[in-house]
Design an enzyme around this catalytic site. Sequence first.
Site, PDB file in Angstrom:
ATOM      1  N   PRO A  58       0.802  -1.225   0.000  1.00  0.00           N
ATOM      2  CA  PRO A  58       0.000   0.000   0.000  1.00  0.00           C
ATOM      3  C   PRO A  58       0.835   1.275   0.000  1.00  0.00           C
ATOM      4  CG  PRO A  58      -0.848  -1.565   1.616  1.00  0.00           C
ATOM      5  CD  PRO A  58       0.458  -2.113   1.130  1.00  0.00           C
ATOM      6  N   GLU A 109       1.879  -8.154   8.939  1.00  0.00           N
ATOM      7  CA  GLU A 109       1.992  -6.725   9.209  1.00  0.00           C
ATOM      8  C   GLU A 109       2.828  -5.994   8.168  1.00  0.00           C
ATOM      9  OE1 GLU A 109       1.185  -3.204  11.106  1.00  0.00           O
ATOM     10  OE2 GLU A 109       0.309  -5.192  11.422  1.00  0.00           O
ATOM     11  N   ARG A 164      -1.856  -7.663 -21.283  1.00  0.00           N
ATOM     12  CA  ARG A 164      -2.700  -7.334 -22.433  1.00  0.00           C
ATOM     13  C   ARG A 164      -2.038  -6.342 -23.380  1.00  0.00           C
ATOM     14  NH1 ARG A 164      -6.027  -3.125 -22.217  1.00  0.00           N
ATOM     15  NH2 ARG A 164      -7.813  -4.286 -23.000  1.00  0.00           N
ATOM     16  N   ASP A 184      -7.699   2.113 -25.411  1.00  0.00           N
ATOM     17  CA  ASP A 184      -8.239   1.969 -24.060  1.00  0.00           C
ATOM     18  C   ASP A 184      -8.231   3.294 -23.311  1.00  0.00           C
ATOM     19  OD1 ASP A 184      -8.811  -0.693 -24.121  1.00  0.00           O
ATOM     20  OD2 ASP A 184      -6.844  -1.308 -23.398  1.00  0.00           O
TER      21      ASP A 184
END
Length: 253
Positions: free
Chosen positions: A91, A118, A156, A171
């Site tokens: 994160p 953790e 992709r 896209d």
Amino acid sequence: MRVDVLTLFPEMLDGVFRTSILGKAQEKGIISLHTVNFRDYSGNKHGTVDDTPYGGGGGMVLKPEPIFAAVEDLLEKAGHQVKPRVILMCPQGETFSQKKAEELAKEEHLIFICGHYEGYDERIREHLITDELSIGDYVLTGGELPAAVVIDAVSRLLPGVLGNETSAVTDSFSTGLLEYPHYTRPVEFRGWKVPDMLLSGHHANIEAWRREQALKRTLERRPDLLDEVELTDRDRKTLEKLRRLKDTVDGLE
């Protein structure tokens, strides 16, 4: 491209890698996807890969030895002269984007590290990885799902993976804009019709319409993206028109 994923739960990814576009890409030999259980590199009979943090605190921290050993084993087996990108899913990392996907798609070998508990021993960050990626400002139970997202986005973009080679080019985010709306048969559904322009057969006008719709959608949903897009004079005039129209509508509400 070869992709290795270090994980404590290979089964979370094995099914994803065998199905749909990723499965077909492997059958074609375009990409090779592998999971590695780094518990196998723990070096102890209990398969322990985590321990309590120095200094106290809650949770467990992934030890450096198994992860270093697993990555070094992969490097030795690969025998590349150029070191692959070693990506830590976390994160705290750089927010993943289409631009990053395009950058990673140029590599021959990617290694992903998926953590649990953790966090990671900081020496993994400092001395092993080349990239640290996040898929958003939230926390999941592990790095497997984020890794799958990144791998799918990167795969992709490889030549031959998608049936239509222009799909990845048009896209959302690939041009800096959100993608224009799409329609297919039937021409009319429950009273809602396909825009006449798309039925005209005039390719230049259709492309101009699609560009305007992409600008309109981006202005409405992600105006922040417009600051990074290379706009033509025609684009600027279109945006000026769209902003005036939006101001008029807002004034009537």
